[in-house]
Design an enzyme around this catalytic site. Sequence first.
Site, PDB file in Angstrom:
ATOM      1  N   GLU A  65       7.932  -7.278   3.478  1.00 36.14           N
ATOM      2  CA  GLU A  65       7.910  -5.814   3.464  1.00 36.14           C
ATOM      3  C   GLU A  65       6.544  -5.356   3.959  1.00 36.14           C
ATOM      4  OE1 GLU A  65       9.082  -3.998  -0.240  1.00 36.14           O
ATOM      5  OE2 GLU A  65       7.764  -2.282   0.065  1.00 36.14           O
ATOM      6  N   GLU A  71       2.395   5.185   2.139  1.00 36.00           N
ATOM      7  CA  GLU A  71       2.879   5.205   0.762  1.00 36.00           C
ATOM      8  C   GLU A  71       1.810   5.789  -0.153  1.00 36.00           C
ATOM      9  OE1 GLU A  71       5.589   2.299  -2.039  1.00 36.00           O
ATOM     10  OE2 GLU A  71       3.973   1.373  -0.873  1.00 36.00           O
TER      11      GLU A  71
END
Length: 333
Positions: A135, A140
């Site tokens: 990932e 974020e």
Amino acid sequence: MHSHALTSVFALTTLLRLSIAGYVLTDNYERDNFFDAFTPFTEPDPTAGFVQYVDYAAAMENKMIGAVGNYGNATYMGVDYNSTSDTGRQSVRITSKKAYNQGLFIADIAHMPGGICGVWPAFWLVGPNWPSMGEIDIIEGVNGATTNTMTLHTSAGCSIQTTGMSGLVNTTDCDTNAPSQPKNAGCAVLSNDTANFGAGFNALGGGVYATEWTAQAISIWFFPRASIPADIAANSPDTSKWGTPLANYAGGCNIAQHFQNMNLVFDTTFCGAWAGQVWTQGSCRDKAATCEAYVQENAGVFQDAYWLVNSVRVYQEGSGGSRRRGVRREVQG
């Protein structure tokens, strides 16, 4: 022909081949084809968020995607900011139909949902059988965050160096179960630039996040709207000209092994395993006893929790197989 002249001709030919190989545009996700290229995710949130991910029909009915307001040619993805529910606030999570193995991913984003209590937005790449195929979290942050957090998550055996980037390395072991780190921490790089996340990002009209994924490294750059390199605007990106990346993941990791068949994802969730877990650690705690209570009872504050994406462009190496890396234009001799 004189051997020195032959050498010069060979050198010139090699340089020309390298200079034209570069990156070739393979996929261009823009407003006209954007949602056709992505699949809506409608399962329960794997990160335990206080959210209901809905399909395109429900999202359109509630004006959460598409042509909402005067957004020109950009793609809008928002959340429900009109109603309340004790099972979570409606939102959109989408996954690209196409999966990738390495490449250069350039996202031109005009607005993001960051910096709002309870909100947890992300733009990322993820492979199957998580975390074995990896990932890459490009954008974020949670709650009132003003700067971006970039993270890799992998299975065991992947760690990174701490140099070669402008961001601050917070954790170095990308393994989601690394014994010396909190669970799922991964290898995180923190930015200290308020222009690249949330309110600061939106105030500048956003900018470009560029992620280069090769067998040697995964590098992330951010360029604010007024400083986007001309080569990006011309669809001929040359990473050798971009300077020090914000994050540079390299070192003790076989990237080709740990990152495979990855899809692009945009999502906005609420509370959950990160935003909810740290609710009491910042100023958001003064707004409600829990993250879930705040998200449920304050619909209107989430009107600004939307993505506005001008484009996501994916480039692959040219036919020569060589990336542009400071190719010299002159020939000696």
